[in-house]
Design an enzyme around this catalytic site. Structure first.
Site, PDB file in Angstrom:
ATOM      1  N   HIS A 301       0.823  -1.197   0.000  1.00 11.94           N
ATOM      2  CA  HIS A 301       0.000   0.000   0.000  1.00 11.94           C
ATOM      3  C   HIS A 301       0.864   1.257   0.000  1.00 11.94           C
ATOM      4  O   HIS A 301       1.922   1.307   0.640  1.00 11.94           O
ATOM      5  CB  HIS A 301      -0.892   0.034   1.244  1.00 11.94           C
ATOM      6  CG  HIS A 301      -2.130  -0.806   1.126  1.00 11.94           C
ATOM      7  ND1 HIS A 301      -3.017  -0.695   0.073  1.00 11.94           N
ATOM      8  CD2 HIS A 301      -2.654  -1.773   1.944  1.00 11.94           C
ATOM      9  CE1 HIS A 301      -4.019  -1.541   0.239  1.00 11.94           C
ATOM     10  NE2 HIS A 301      -3.817  -2.225   1.357  1.00 11.94           N
ATOM     11  N   CYS A 357       0.178   2.709  -4.618  1.00 13.61           N
ATOM     12  CA  CYS A 357      -0.640   3.878  -4.928  1.00 13.61           C
ATOM     13  C   CYS A 357       0.093   5.167  -4.552  1.00 13.61           C
ATOM     14  O   CYS A 357       0.977   5.165  -3.686  1.00 13.61           O
ATOM     15  CB  CYS A 357      -1.961   3.818  -4.161  1.00 13.61           C
ATOM     16  SG  CYS A 357      -2.934   2.321  -4.468  1.00 13.61           S
TER      17      CYS A 357
END
Length: 465
Positions: A301, A357
């Site tokens: 992440h 991301c």
């Protein structure tokens, strides 16, 4: 004959200089290599009976036969001269200092040369190049406006860079109310911060000789967030990405097992906690010396949080998210820069691949590369560097999975030809990487691969120099 004399017997280390001031023109393109259907020409004094010299002829005589290591500098003060040597790289400087480098497609470049050929021309192909009267910038005789501008800038600043020279010449001509816009093109990709005249380049200070042989280290981090429930933040392909990337390091680039460190959250001994990630980053950069090659891969992440020190234009710091983020917090781009970039010395190279991301500027490197949709145009923008000036001494190159405002997707088993779940960006990297691929081609191929596969994320590239 004079042009052939200029390049005859040229060898590595030679610097050749060609200046032309006179009429420039255009004529019908007969071989289909001009997008506008016109060849640019220079006009000799006997043109009425002998004809003009086309850009195809100029390239064949001056450029095609030059060997690697030769520098040819060409200055053309004539009309319609923007692409008068048909060089593959064309430089544009936009407002605010953004640099746009457009590369011709391979089939549009005849007989590529290995030499360093640089051309400064008086105007665009569609423009005329003016005469300047007596009195302009101290002229005691009539002269070409472009030649006058070149003299005005280079005499005052003999070590002017490509970027500065082009910008100052344009500024001078504009201030004198000339509409022509000088152009810069080259046979090879230019470092625009280098001196236009190579003889003015200051002596290069070689990095200190290392006291040991060069070292290679690679760190791969894969986090599936097994501490979270499926569907509530747990990922499926990041640990597999670590296996993929380690395989690439060993099979494509020849890393040994002893040179690779791995963190993954399915093994209790190598959990990617915040503390372990920071410790592993210190291992990666500790004792780095000139000649060392380092590699960092992260799949997991990525997040954002409010910028606390005012260094982000968007007001947000990009982050990496360790497996224990719920109590230990995230890792800011500021921390990554100070831990990974600043400690490295000149002569060391670091590759960073971030499959997460919001990762477009996750190392806060000063140079950001943007490609046009067709891949021909490369725009390089420079932001203010963090820390002291020139604090990034090493060669640092980062490829990230997406823009800061995008997400980077997981790929389920069976998609994109994968047998296991993986990150879309890591999969694209695996499909496109080779030991000889250029940075430009790698970024272009990865974007094409993801676009054809239906993914909207756009991989980014940035660098320290």
């Amino acid at each position: 004959m004079a042009l052939r004399w200029l390049v005859k017997d040229a060898s590595a280390g030679d610097h050749l200089f060609f200046h032309y001031s006179g009429h420039g023109s255009q004529q019908q393109d007969t071989d289909g290599d001009e997008m506008d259907g016109k060849d640019e020409t220079i006009v000799p004094c006997d043109y009425q009976r002998s004809g003009m010299l086309s850009d195809d002829e100029l390239r064949s005589i001056l450029v095609a036969g030059l060997p690697k290591g030769v520098r040819l500098t060409v200055i053309l003060d004539c009309c319609h001269s923007g692409t008068a040597l048909d060089l593959p790289y064309k430089v544009k400087v936009a407002e605010g200092g953004l640099v746009d480098v457009k590369k011709k497609l391979p089939h549009q470049t005849k007989a590529p040369s290995l030499a360093d050929v640089v051309m400064l021309s008086g105007c665009k192909d569609s423009q005329t190049s003016a005469d300047a009267g007596v009195g302009l910038a101290g002229n005691t005789k009539a002269a070409g406006a472009m030649t006058t501008a070149f003299r005005e800038v280079i005499v005052k600043n003999m070590d002017a860079s490509f970027h500065v020279l082009l910008g100052q010449m344009r500024k001078f001509l504009k201030a004198q109310h000339f509409s022509q816009v000088p152009q810069l093109s080259s046979e090879q990709f230019l470092n625009l911060d280098r001196c236009f005249m190579p003889e003015a380049e200051p002596p290069t200070v070689a990095p200190a000789a290392p006291s040991r042989p060069p070292v290679r280290k690679a760190l791969s981090i894969g986090i599936n967030y097994l501490c979270l429930e499926p569907g509530r933040g747990q990922l499926s392909g990041c640990i597999n990405d670590t296996d993929t990337m380690i395989g690439i390091m060993k099979q494509v680039f020849g890393f040994a097992d002893s040179q690779v460190c791995c963190l993954r959250d399915d093994r209790s001994q190598v959990m990617p906690t915040r503390a372990n990630i920071l410790a592993s980053l210190r291992w990666l950069t500790h004792g780095a010396a000139p000649g060392d090659e380092l590699f960092l891969h992260y799949s997991g992440h990525g997040g954002q949080q409010p910028d606390a020190d005012g260094d982000e234009l968007g007001g947000k710091d990009d982050t990496l998210i360790p497996c224990d983020f719920q109590h230990a917090g995230q890792i800011l781009d500021d921390e990554l820069y100070s831990q990974v970039v600043q400690p490295l010395p000149q002569g060391c190279r670091l590759w960073v691949v971030l499959d997460c991301c919001h990762s477009g500027t996750a190392l806060d490197l000063p140079y950001k590369v943007q490609l046009s949709p067709d891949g021909r145009s490369v725009q390089c923008s420079k932001s203010q560097a963090k820390g002291p000036a020139n604090s990034c001494l090493a060669d640092v190159i980062m490829i990230s999975g997406c823009k800061d405002n995008q997400t980077s997707a997981d790929v389920q088993a069976g998609s994109l030809g994968t047998g296991v779940a993986s990150g879309a960006m890591t999969t694209a990297f695996r499909q496109c990487i080779s030991s000889s691929v250029t940075c430009h081609d790698l970024l272009l191929r990865m974007r094409e691969f993801l676009k054809k596969s239906g993914y909207s994320q756009i991989p980014q590239m940035s660098s320290g120099k």
